[in-house]
Design an enzyme around this catalytic site. Structure first.
Site, PDB file in Angstrom:
ATOM      1  N   VAL A  65     -43.171 -68.759 -50.271  1.00 27.93           N
ATOM      2  CA  VAL A  65     -44.033 -68.323 -51.378  1.00 27.93           C
ATOM      3  C   VAL A  65     -45.502 -68.404 -51.007  1.00 27.93           C
ATOM      4  O   VAL A  65     -46.281 -67.468 -51.293  1.00 27.93           O
ATOM      5  CB  VAL A  65     -43.720 -69.144 -52.662  1.00 27.93           C
ATOM      6  N   ALA A 108     -35.135 -72.644 -54.226  1.00 30.29           N
ATOM      7  CA  ALA A 108     -35.609 -73.235 -55.480  1.00 30.29           C
ATOM      8  C   ALA A 108     -34.658 -72.880 -56.613  1.00 30.29           C
ATOM      9  O   ALA A 108     -34.202 -71.741 -56.735  1.00 30.29           O
ATOM     10  CB  ALA A 108     -37.023 -72.758 -55.780  1.00 30.29           C
ATOM     11  N   GLU A 153     -37.705 -80.019 -67.353  1.00 31.52           N
ATOM     12  CA  GLU A 153     -37.264 -80.882 -66.253  1.00 31.52           C
ATOM     13  C   GLU A 153     -37.989 -82.214 -66.389  1.00 31.52           C
ATOM     14  O   GLU A 153     -38.818 -82.390 -67.290  1.00 31.52           O
ATOM     15  CB  GLU A 153     -37.551 -80.231 -64.897  1.00 31.52           C
ATOM     16  N   HIS A 194     -35.323 -86.252 -54.284  1.00 33.60           N
ATOM     17  CA  HIS A 194     -34.770 -85.661 -55.508  1.00 33.60           C
ATOM     18  C   HIS A 194     -33.596 -86.525 -55.963  1.00 33.60           C
ATOM     19  O   HIS A 194     -32.748 -86.890 -55.154  1.00 33.60           O
ATOM     20  CB  HIS A 194     -34.304 -84.218 -55.239  1.00 33.60           C
ATOM     21  N   ARG A 224     -39.472 -87.767 -61.601  1.00 37.55           N
ATOM     22  CA  ARG A 224     -38.480 -87.812 -60.527  1.00 37.55           C
ATOM     23  C   ARG A 224     -38.493 -89.126 -59.735  1.00 37.55           C
ATOM     24  O   ARG A 224     -37.452 -89.630 -59.339  1.00 37.55           O
ATOM     25  CB  ARG A 224     -38.787 -86.633 -59.608  1.00 37.55           C
ATOM     26  N   HIS A 278     -36.669 -84.516 -50.337  1.00 43.10           N
ATOM     27  CA  HIS A 278     -36.801 -83.217 -50.997  1.00 43.10           C
ATOM     28  C   HIS A 278     -38.166 -82.583 -50.781  1.00 43.10           C
ATOM     29  O   HIS A 278     -38.257 -81.374 -50.531  1.00 43.10           O
ATOM     30  CB  HIS A 278     -36.560 -83.422 -52.493  1.00 43.10           C
ATOM     31  N   ARG A 312     -44.817 -85.489 -57.278  1.00 42.64           N
ATOM     32  CA  ARG A 312     -44.968 -84.141 -57.848  1.00 42.64           C
ATOM     33  C   ARG A 312     -44.165 -83.982 -59.137  1.00 42.64           C
ATOM     34  O   ARG A 312     -42.992 -84.377 -59.206  1.00 42.64           O
ATOM     35  CB  ARG A 312     -44.497 -83.084 -56.831  1.00 42.64           C
TER      36      ARG A 312
HETATM   37  P1  FAD Z   1     -41.343 -72.525 -47.312  1.00 44.51           P
HETATM   38  O1  FAD Z   1     -40.831 -71.698 -48.403  1.00 44.51           O
HETATM   39  O2  FAD Z   1     -40.459 -73.621 -46.823  1.00 44.51           O
HETATM   40  O3  FAD Z   1     -41.697 -71.577 -46.081  1.00 44.51           O
HETATM   41  C1  FAD Z   1     -42.120 -72.166 -44.850  1.00 44.51           C
HETATM   42  C2  FAD Z   1     -42.180 -71.074 -43.808  1.00 44.51           C
HETATM   43  O4  FAD Z   1     -42.862 -71.549 -42.643  1.00 44.51           O
HETATM   44  C3  FAD Z   1     -40.843 -70.580 -43.301  1.00 44.51           C
HETATM   45  O5  FAD Z   1     -40.938 -69.199 -43.191  1.00 44.51           O
HETATM   46  C4  FAD Z   1     -40.721 -71.201 -41.905  1.00 44.51           C
HETATM   47  O6  FAD Z   1     -39.929 -70.470 -41.028  1.00 44.51           O
HETATM   48  C5  FAD Z   1     -42.166 -71.147 -41.482  1.00 44.51           C
HETATM   49  N1  FAD Z   1     -42.544 -72.044 -40.389  1.00 44.51           N
HETATM   50  C6  FAD Z   1     -42.504 -73.400 -40.376  1.00 44.51           C
HETATM   51  N2  FAD Z   1     -42.987 -73.868 -39.200  1.00 44.51           N
HETATM   52  C7  FAD Z   1     -43.338 -72.788 -38.461  1.00 44.51           C
HETATM   53  C8  FAD Z   1     -43.891 -72.605 -37.164  1.00 44.51           C
HETATM   54  N3  FAD Z   1     -44.188 -73.644 -36.359  1.00 44.51           N
HETATM   55  N4  FAD Z   1     -44.117 -71.341 -36.715  1.00 44.51           N
HETATM   56  C9  FAD Z   1     -43.803 -70.272 -37.489  1.00 44.51           C
HETATM   57  N5  FAD Z   1     -43.269 -70.384 -38.729  1.00 44.51           N
HETATM   58  C10 FAD Z   1     -43.054 -71.625 -39.209  1.00 44.51           C
HETATM   59  N6  FAD Z   1     -40.109 -76.086 -56.408  1.00 44.51           N
HETATM   60  C11 FAD Z   1     -40.359 -75.594 -57.632  1.00 44.51           C
HETATM   61  O7  FAD Z   1     -41.514 -75.434 -58.015  1.00 44.51           O
HETATM   62  N7  FAD Z   1     -39.315 -75.254 -58.454  1.00 44.51           N
HETATM   63  C12 FAD Z   1     -38.010 -75.403 -58.090  1.00 44.51           C
HETATM   64  O8  FAD Z   1     -37.116 -75.071 -58.844  1.00 44.51           O
HETATM   65  C13 FAD Z   1     -37.739 -75.933 -56.801  1.00 44.51           C
HETATM   66  N8  FAD Z   1     -36.451 -76.125 -56.382  1.00 44.51           N
HETATM   67  C14 FAD Z   1     -36.230 -76.496 -55.083  1.00 44.51           C
HETATM   68  C15 FAD Z   1     -34.912 -76.568 -54.607  1.00 44.51           C
HETATM   69  C16 FAD Z   1     -34.670 -76.865 -53.286  1.00 44.51           C
HETATM   70  C17 FAD Z   1     -33.258 -76.932 -52.781  1.00 44.51           C
HETATM   71  C18 FAD Z   1     -35.767 -77.122 -52.396  1.00 44.51           C
HETATM   72  C19 FAD Z   1     -35.530 -77.438 -50.947  1.00 44.51           C
HETATM   73  C20 FAD Z   1     -37.071 -77.087 -52.871  1.00 44.51           C
HETATM   74  C21 FAD Z   1     -37.306 -76.776 -54.208  1.00 44.51           C
HETATM   75  N9  FAD Z   1     -38.604 -76.716 -54.708  1.00 44.51           N
HETATM   76  C22 FAD Z   1     -38.839 -76.239 -55.971  1.00 44.51           C
HETATM   77  C23 FAD Z   1     -39.746 -76.919 -53.807  1.00 44.51           C
HETATM   78  C24 FAD Z   1     -40.268 -75.549 -53.351  1.00 44.51           C
HETATM   79  O9  FAD Z   1     -39.193 -74.660 -53.229  1.00 44.51           O
HETATM   80  C25 FAD Z   1     -40.975 -75.639 -52.017  1.00 44.51           C
HETATM   81  O10 FAD Z   1     -41.885 -76.709 -52.018  1.00 44.51           O
HETATM   82  C26 FAD Z   1     -41.749 -74.348 -51.781  1.00 44.51           C
HETATM   83  O11 FAD Z   1     -40.881 -73.241 -51.860  1.00 44.51           O
HETATM   84  C27 FAD Z   1     -42.413 -74.379 -50.421  1.00 44.51           C
HETATM   85  O12 FAD Z   1     -42.948 -73.122 -50.167  1.00 44.51           O
HETATM   86  P2  FAD Z   1     -43.789 -72.891 -48.846  1.00 44.51           P
HETATM   87  O13 FAD Z   1     -44.210 -71.470 -48.845  1.00 44.51           O
HETATM   88  O14 FAD Z   1     -44.824 -73.941 -48.738  1.00 44.51           O
HETATM   89  O15 FAD Z   1     -42.747 -73.190 -47.653  1.00 44.51           O
HETATM   90  C1  SIN Z   2     -34.858 -78.698 -59.329  1.00 41.68           C
HETATM   91  O1  SIN Z   2     -34.488 -77.596 -59.728  1.00 41.68           O
HETATM   92  O2  SIN Z   2     -34.388 -79.766 -59.725  1.00 41.68           O
HETATM   93  C2  SIN Z   2     -35.927 -78.763 -58.284  1.00 41.68           C
HETATM   94  C3  SIN Z   2     -37.209 -78.514 -58.930  1.00 41.68           C
HETATM   95  C4  SIN Z   2     -38.352 -78.891 -58.045  1.00 41.68           C
HETATM   96  O3  SIN Z   2     -38.187 -79.383 -56.920  1.00 41.68           O
HETATM   97  O4  SIN Z   2     -39.483 -78.711 -58.506  1.00 41.68           O
END
Ligand code: FAD
Ligand code: SIN
Length: 512
Positions: free
Chosen positions: A14, A48, A117, A229, A277, A336, A371
């Site tokens: 994202v 997520a 939540e 989590h 959490r 998490h 968080r």
């Molecule tokens: P990511 O989406 O993890 O993307 C990281 C990117 O970096 C990937 O493309 C990876 O390949 C790339 N990358 C990493 N290192 C390198 C490198 N050295 N070179 C090139 N590319 C690299 N948050 C919420 O707000 N609501 C939710 O409901 C929620 N549910 C969740 C459920 C789960 C199971 C998980 C794991 C997390 C959840 N979270 C939720 C947290 C949230 O999803 C993440 O914190 C958020 O999506 C992180 O986004 P990001 O863009 O920072 O990283």
């Molecule tokens: C969840 O859906 O419980 C995860 C939400 C979050 O990590 O913010």
């Protein structure tokens, strides 16, 4: 052959895609790197479940109320100005994503449905596909990002700089090492769950961005605050990425029970099962330690129409032979989310000119010591977009970059399984001084390594970041948010501040 761009974004979750699209809209040339192949489930964003916390207009909610819940969950360590700025921009960012094609669930009145939540005093979490919010957010962003130059299987291995500012990124491609020359680099590399044996995070969450920033001399902060989590599915598997059971189930009435059927959260916090959490994870951890049980249970039998409202969770449970409409779901706390990260302002600017960070890799001051649920996608969207604009502006004023050769010192690493074992044992939900010292001693035995593969590079990143987490956790002699010290069980008002961290001349992590 050197690749050239005004802005390089590392990551396609994202934050990375929001940043890349914003920098492109600002008229700059953008290259986006992703170390994985293009596939579903490559990012944490995709997984997520619960949703996106956002204040919708014409409801009984307010920015002030969302800020108050975020600050309360953050244990006194949030930056109130950063929280207000990010929360206030949330609705615009989400509305833009909807305009780009994201479809959030709606109620009978056609308005977005809201769930709750942990730590939220109001229903303010929008969701998609029931509990498949991340998959929809990622789908919409991937669609919008079709115009971006995305290089898959390109692992960023070092940040290049001339001592004063960023000049590009060293990258490992399928054809060998290469360089991307750029005056602006945005870290959007996500989290670091694979510091631990079992995590909700995808394979790519190995802390690369924090390591890259520390190696380049930038500052990080709050790394001791690793959020566990409360309800990772307990499926008996030894480790790796484990499925999540969303907290939104508790928002719709599910309750946590111990192995004897006793409610775990009774009498612990005024919000009960919907306490923040850190409180819930610590309560489960304490109950498991006291009883010796392997797991706790989530009773979702009273949740209305659970299979339709929570199709992802239902499928995950059915895969291990549990029907959530009729049976208890076995759960355990799991690594998490990293509340800390590379220090930035609310616009993604780090301590290094030309280097920006957004999403889970960044420490904006939004999350403090813990968080608030569903604030991460919100932050990734808002700060990702802002970082893209700031990086575009910097590229324009700095002009084209001319990187020299990579000059960083050789990396060091310990065996990944050994690292995960020591982190899971000594630096988990509950820590103490002797355990942290043992972890530091183990990590000190890292051997020099010249990374030739993505795996080598990740092992070096994990080792640097583990040492930084341990140094930060050892320094904080109190319990606060998701940092619980058995030897310092109380919160100390004198430590109600964030502690910056850098690598010293010997490349050891030192709190500043
Ligand atoms: P990511 O989406 O993890 O993307 C990281 C990117 O970096 C990937 O493309 C990876 O390949 C790339 N990358 C990493 N290192 C390198 C490198 N050295 N070179 C090139 N590319 C690299 N948050 C919420 O707000 N609501 C939710 O409901 C929620 N549910 C969740 C459920 C789960 C199971 C998980 C794991 C997390 C959840 N979270 C939720 C947290 C949230 O999803 C993440 O914190 C958020 O999506 C992180 O986004 P990001 O863009 O920072 O990283
Ligand atoms: C969840 O859906 O419980 C995860 C939400 C979050 O990590 O913010």
């Amino acid at each position: 052959m050197t690749i050239r761009a005004d802005v390089v974004v590392i990551g396609v979750g994202v934050a990375g895609l929001a940043a890349g699209l914003a920098a492109q809209r600002a008229g700059r040339s953008v290259v986006v790197l992703s170390k994985t192949a293009p596939r579903r489930g490559a990012t944490a964003t995709y997984y997520a479940q619960g949703g996106v916390a956002v204040v919708l207009p014409d409801t009984d909610d307010s920015v002030a109320a969302h800020v108050a819940d975020t600050l309360a969950a953050g244990g006194g360590l949030c930056d109130a100005d950063a929280v207000t700025s990010i929360v206030a921009d949330g609705y615009r960012a989400v509305a833009d994503l909807a305009a780009a094609g994201a479809r959030f669930d709606t109620g009978p009145d056609g308005r977005w449905s809201l769930t709750r939540e942990g730590g939220h005093h109001r229903r303010r979490i929008i969701h998609a596909g029931g509990d498949a919010t991340g998959a929809e957010v990622q789908r919409a962003l991937d669609h919008a990002a079709a115009t971006l130059d995305i290089r898959a299987r390109h692992t960023a291995t070092a940040l290049l700089h001339d001592g004063a500012q960023i000049t590009g990124v060293a990258v490992l491609t399928p054809d060998g090492p290469d360089i991307v020359a750029a005056p602006s680099v945005i870290l959007a590399t996500g989290g670091l769950g694979h510091l631990y044996r079992a995590t909700t995070n995808p394979d790519a969450s190995t802390g690369d961005g924090v390591a890259l920033a520390l190696w380049a001399g930038a500052q990080a902060a709050d790394l001791e605050f690793i959020q566990f989590h409360p309800t990772m599915l307990f499926d008996g598997a030894a480790g790796g990425r484990r499925p999540l059971i969303t907290e939104a189930l508790r928002g719709e009435g599910a309750r946590l029970l111990d192995a004897d059927g006793e409610p775990i959260m009774a009498g612990i916090h005024p919000l009960g099962d919907l306490a923040p959490r850190d409180v819930v994870a610590a309560a489960i951890d304490a109950r498991l330690r006291a009883t010796g049980a392997d797991c706790a249970y989530l009773d979702a039998r009273g949740v209305a129409d659970v299979a339709r409202r929570f199709p992802t969770v239902t499928a995950l449970c059915v895969a291990i032979g549990v029907d959530p409409a009729r049976q208890l779901i076995p759960v355990t706390p799991g690594a998490h989310y990293s509340c800390g990260g590379v220090s930035t302002d609310p616009y993604g600017r780090t301590t290094m000119p030309g280097l920006f960070a957004a999403g889970e890799v960044a420490r904006t001051g939004m999350h403090g010591a813990n968080r608030l649920a569903s604030n991460s996608l919100l932050e990734g969207l808002v700060v990702g977009g802002r970082a893209g604009v700031a990086a575009a502006e910097h590229a324009l004023s700095a002009g084209p970059a001319t990187p020299g050769p990579e000059t960083s010192a050789p990396r060091a690493a310990i065996d990944r399984a050994e690292l995960q074992r020591v982190m899971s044992t000594e630096v988990s939900v509950l820590r103490d001084g002797p355990g942290l010292a043992a972890a530091a001693e183990k990590l000190d035995r890292a051997r020099p390594l010249t990374p030739r593969t993505r795996r080598d590079f990740e092992d070096a990143a994990l080792t640097t970041v583990a040492a930084a987490v341990v140094a930060a956790a050892a320094h904080r002699a109190e319990s606060r948010g998701c940092h619980h010290r058995a030897d310092f069980p109380d919160t100390d008002d004198g430590q109600a501040h964030s502690v910056p961290l850098r690598l010293d001349d010997t490349r050891d992590a030192r709190v500043a």
